[in-house]
Scaffold this motif. Structure first.
Motif, PDB file in Angstrom:
ATOM      1  N   ILE A 129       8.664   1.666  -5.478  1.00  0.00           N
ATOM      2  CA  ILE A 129       8.523   3.424  -5.331  1.00  0.00           C
ATOM      3  C   ILE A 129       9.843   3.709  -6.142  1.00  0.00           C
ATOM      4  N   GLY A 130      10.440   2.598  -6.797  1.00  0.00           N
ATOM      5  CA  GLY A 130      11.709   3.269  -8.426  1.00  0.00           C
ATOM      6  C   GLY A 130      12.903   3.154  -7.782  1.00  0.00           C
ATOM      7  N   SER A 184       0.641  -1.464  -0.120  1.00  0.00           N
ATOM      8  CA  SER A 184      -0.065  -0.255  -0.380  1.00  0.00           C
ATOM      9  C   SER A 184       1.143   0.835   0.059  1.00  0.00           C
ATOM     10  N   LEU A 185       2.589   1.084  -0.079  1.00  0.00           N
ATOM     11  CA  LEU A 185       2.702   2.028  -0.177  1.00  0.00           C
ATOM     12  C   LEU A 185       2.855   3.157  -1.255  1.00  0.00           C
ATOM     13  N   PRO A 186       2.745   2.937  -1.981  1.00  0.00           N
ATOM     14  CA  PRO A 186       2.787   3.601  -3.960  1.00  0.00           C
ATOM     15  C   PRO A 186       1.352   4.695  -3.555  1.00  0.00           C
ATOM     16  N   ALA A 187       0.167   4.245  -3.000  1.00  0.00           N
ATOM     17  CA  ALA A 187      -1.070   4.562  -2.315  1.00  0.00           C
ATOM     18  C   ALA A 187      -1.441   5.505  -1.413  1.00  0.00           C
ATOM     19  N   MET A 231       1.382   6.798  -0.645  1.00  0.00           N
ATOM     20  CA  MET A 231       2.648   8.257  -1.110  1.00  0.00           C
ATOM     21  C   MET A 231       1.582   9.332  -1.980  1.00  0.00           C
ATOM     22  N   GLN A 232       0.821   8.851  -2.664  1.00  0.00           N
ATOM     23  CA  GLN A 232       0.032   9.476  -3.449  1.00  0.00           C
ATOM     24  C   GLN A 232      -1.324  10.379  -2.707  1.00  0.00           C
ATOM     25  N   GLU A 233      -2.095   9.740  -1.670  1.00  0.00           N
ATOM     26  CA  GLU A 233      -2.833  10.283  -1.261  1.00  0.00           C
ATOM     27  C   GLU A 233      -2.133  11.786   0.074  1.00  0.00           C
ATOM     28  N   LEU A 234      -0.860  11.711   0.476  1.00  0.00           N
ATOM     29  CA  LEU A 234      -0.072  12.202   1.284  1.00  0.00           C
ATOM     30  C   LEU A 234       0.402  13.550  -0.316  1.00  0.00           C
ATOM     31  N   GLY A 235       0.488  13.281  -1.268  1.00  0.00           N
ATOM     32  CA  GLY A 235       1.190  14.122  -1.783  1.00  0.00           C
ATOM     33  C   GLY A 235       2.508  14.495  -1.905  1.00  0.00           C
ATOM     34  N   ILE A 236       3.534  13.162  -1.644  1.00  0.00           N
ATOM     35  CA  ILE A 236       4.374  12.852  -2.102  1.00  0.00           C
ATOM     36  C   ILE A 236       5.365  12.169  -2.912  1.00  0.00           C
ATOM     37  N   SER A 237       5.666  13.107  -4.133  1.00  0.00           N
ATOM     38  CA  SER A 237       5.998  12.235  -5.545  1.00  0.00           C
ATOM     39  C   SER A 237       7.555  11.826  -5.318  1.00  0.00           C
ATOM     40  N   ARG A 238       7.551  12.933  -4.506  1.00  0.00           N
ATOM     41  CA  ARG A 238      10.485  12.186  -4.641  1.00  0.00           C
ATOM     42  C   ARG A 238      10.472  12.328  -3.298  1.00  0.00           C
ATOM     43  N   PRO A 239      10.038  10.984  -3.122  1.00  0.00           N
ATOM     44  CA  PRO A 239      10.519  10.588  -0.923  1.00  0.00           C
ATOM     45  C   PRO A 239      12.085  10.782  -0.731  1.00  0.00           C
ATOM     46  N   LEU A 240      12.517  11.281  -0.231  1.00  0.00           N
ATOM     47  CA  LEU A 240      14.196   9.858   0.476  1.00  0.00           C
ATOM     48  C   LEU A 240      13.960   9.003   1.368  1.00  0.00           C
ATOM     49  N   LEU A 241      13.969   8.154   0.799  1.00  0.00           N
ATOM     50  CA  LEU A 241      13.911   6.723   1.877  1.00  0.00           C
ATOM     51  C   LEU A 241      15.749   7.174   2.560  1.00  0.00           C
ATOM     52  N   VAL A 242      15.132   7.281   4.157  1.00  0.00           N
ATOM     53  CA  VAL A 242      16.251   6.602   4.786  1.00  0.00           C
ATOM     54  C   VAL A 242      16.103   5.064   5.644  1.00  0.00           C
ATOM     55  N   VAL A 301       9.227  11.605   3.650  1.00  0.00           N
ATOM     56  CA  VAL A 301      10.108  10.951   3.630  1.00  0.00           C
ATOM     57  C   VAL A 301       9.824   9.818   4.112  1.00  0.00           C
ATOM     58  N   VAL A 302       9.823   8.827   3.876  1.00  0.00           N
ATOM     59  CA  VAL A 302       9.023   7.585   4.164  1.00  0.00           C
ATOM     60  C   VAL A 302      10.507   6.466   4.950  1.00  0.00           C
ATOM     61  N   ALA A 303      10.748   6.239   5.576  1.00  0.00           N
ATOM     62  CA  ALA A 303      11.599   5.701   7.174  1.00  0.00           C
ATOM     63  C   ALA A 303      11.698   4.092   6.370  1.00  0.00           C
ATOM     64  N   PHE A 304      12.226   3.312   6.922  1.00  0.00           N
ATOM     65  CA  PHE A 304      12.533   2.056   6.424  1.00  0.00           C
ATOM     66  C   PHE A 304      13.009   1.240   7.755  1.00  0.00           C
ATOM     67  N   GLY A 305      12.758   0.803   8.585  1.00  0.00           N
ATOM     68  CA  GLY A 305      13.771  -0.364   9.555  1.00  0.00           C
ATOM     69  C   GLY A 305      13.535  -0.135  10.789  1.00  0.00           C
ATOM     70  N   GLY A 306      14.111   0.172  11.913  1.00  0.00           N
ATOM     71  CA  GLY A 306      13.687  -0.166  13.040  1.00  0.00           C
ATOM     72  C   GLY A 306      13.473   1.552  13.984  1.00  0.00           C
ATOM     73  N   GLY A 307      13.563   2.007  15.544  1.00  0.00           N
ATOM     74  CA  GLY A 307      13.791   2.904  16.014  1.00  0.00           C
ATOM     75  C   GLY A 307      14.493   3.660  15.244  1.00  0.00           C
ATOM     76  N   SER A 308      15.591   3.686  15.398  1.00  0.00           N
ATOM     77  CA  SER A 308      16.917   4.552  14.811  1.00  0.00           C
ATOM     78  C   SER A 308      16.637   4.950  13.385  1.00  0.00           C
ATOM     79  N   PRO A 309      16.151   4.260  11.927  1.00  0.00           N
ATOM     80  CA  PRO A 309      15.740   5.043  11.208  1.00  0.00           C
ATOM     81  C   PRO A 309      15.053   5.716  10.998  1.00  0.00           C
ATOM     82  N   ILE A 310      13.972   5.324  12.465  1.00  0.00           N
ATOM     83  CA  ILE A 310      11.732   6.462  11.924  1.00  0.00           C
ATOM     84  C   ILE A 310      12.218   7.542  12.632  1.00  0.00           C
ATOM     85  N   ASP A 311      13.781   7.379  13.626  1.00  0.00           N
ATOM     86  CA  ASP A 311      13.973   8.588  14.798  1.00  0.00           C
ATOM     87  C   ASP A 311      14.084   9.872  13.439  1.00  0.00           C
TER      88      ASP A 311
END
Ligand SMILES: [Zn+2]
Length: 371
Positions: A53-54, A19-22, A24-35, A87-97
């Motif tokens: 997401i590319g 559901s990630l692409p949908a 992103m679209q709902e939140l108006g994110i077209s060019r995310p930074l992946l952390v 921003v898309v954060a993917f990982g444990g607590g450290s990337p998310i924080d």
């Protein structure tokens, strides 16, 4: 997949990552930074996100074990250079924080320090925070639904950045992402989640809805953690653990206690790089014994839910069964560090919401019990 809206919108269930692409679209994110981080990149999990997401998505992987101000600044520079809008954060607590810090500074001027909770920063954080989607790959920190980010400043202060605007706009909780998590990390992150449920339940702040969620999360983790540890591919146990961790994160607002005051302080010892969940696992039994006469009815309730007569002793057994260390000295902590640790525990935001007050000497006594 289930959609739950409570504090934020949560996509929960096997396959929810799709559901990630949908989102992103709902939140108006077209060019995310992946952390994310190098550990996750080495497992191949990251490709599951980039395939959605590319492959050319700007990606920041240099997240330290405990997020730092300089890490936030480096990721922010990439965010700006690449013209990102979320921003898309993917990982444990450290990337998310760390991603929360990037989402904050992308839209708020000046240095990070002025936004720290204890430095009066809470009202300075506005709804302008850049949209953030959090996708946990462990069932532990609950940061995906938490309003706080813990970040160590360049001057070594580990501070909490707290605001409802820092809660990710979407949490995508897909238990399939945790199927390959090694037993040690399953245990340490699961016990972190368990400690969130226990400490928020025991916190003296009045919030019965949070208490109900905390007890339910405690029950799920208590039942599922040994199963997920024994068989990492047990999809039901993984789902229950992820839900329990999410529930722990939903109750943070009630405040944690002495376990976290100490583990935040211990986590600041740069030379040791201690794992937050492992510290909480070791600290829970002595802190529960300290708190026992202040909150007897609540501890009795947890014991009833867990089906044990002595929760502190049962947690010691659980740590042993899960192969976790029993003492801080095994991790390199020495008595010479106690003054430094206790001073920081007293200044930690979690210190205020322990059900029974503690002095520096009381904290030292708790540390001494697990040396
Ligand atoms: Zn924690």
């Amino acid at each position: 997949m289930h959609i739950i809206t409570y504090l934020t919108t949560i996509h929960f269930g096997s396959g929810a990552l799709g559901s990630l692409p949908a989102a992103m679209q709902e939140l108006g994110i077209s060019r995310p930074l992946l952390v994310s981080d190098h550990g996750i990149a080495s497992t191949g999990l990251l490709e599951r996100v980039t395939s959605l997401i590319g492959k050319d998505v700007p990606t920041f992987l240099d997240v330290p074990t405990n997020p730092t101000e300089s890490g936030v600044q480096q990721a922010l520079a990439l965010y700006r250079q690449q013209g990102c809008d979320g921003v898309v954060a993917f990982g444990g607590g450290s990337p998310i924080d760390l991603a929360k810090g990037v989402a904050l500074l992308a839209t708020h001027p000046g240095d990070l320090a002025q936004y720290a909770g204890i430095l009066g920063g809470i009202p300075r954080i506005t709804a302008a925070v850049a949209p953030l989607i959090a996708i946990p790959t462990t069932a532990g920190t609950g940061s995906e639904v938490g309003r706080a980010a813990l970040i160590t400043l360049d001057d070594e202060r580990k501070l909490g950045f707290i605001s409802p605007h820092l809660i990710p706009k979407r949490a995508i909780c897909d238990p399939d992402l945790t199927l390959g998590l090694p037993p040690f990390l399953t245990a340490a992150t699961g016990l972190d989640a368990l400690s969130h449920c226990i400490e928020t339940y025991l916190s003296p702040r009045y919030n019965p809805p949070a208490e109900a969620i905390a007890v339910d999360g405690f029950a799920r983790i208590w039942a599922a953690l040994p199963k997920a540890f024994a068989d990492g591919a047990d999809a039901d146990a993984r789902s229950e653990l992820m839900m329990g961790a999410l529930q722990g994160g939903m109750t943070f607002q009630k405040g944690l206690g002495a376990v976290h005051a100490l583990s935040h302080a211990l986590g600041g010892i740069k030379s040791l790089k201690l794992h937050h969940g492992t510290l909480n696992a070791i600290l829970m039994p002595p802190v529960l014994r300290w708190n026992a006469d202040a909150v007897p009815a609540k501890i009795a309730r947890l014991q009833e839910v867990a089906g044990v007569s002595d929760l502190a002793a049962a947690l010691e057994r659980l740590n042993r069964d899960l192969g976790l260390p029993a003492t801080l000295s095994e991790l390199g902590v020495t008595r010479a560090m106690f003054d430094w640790i206790c001073e920081r525990a007293l200044a930690d935001h979690s210190h205020q919401t322990n059900p029974k007050p503690l002095s520096a000497t009381d904290y030292a006594g708790i540390l001494d019990a697990v040396m």
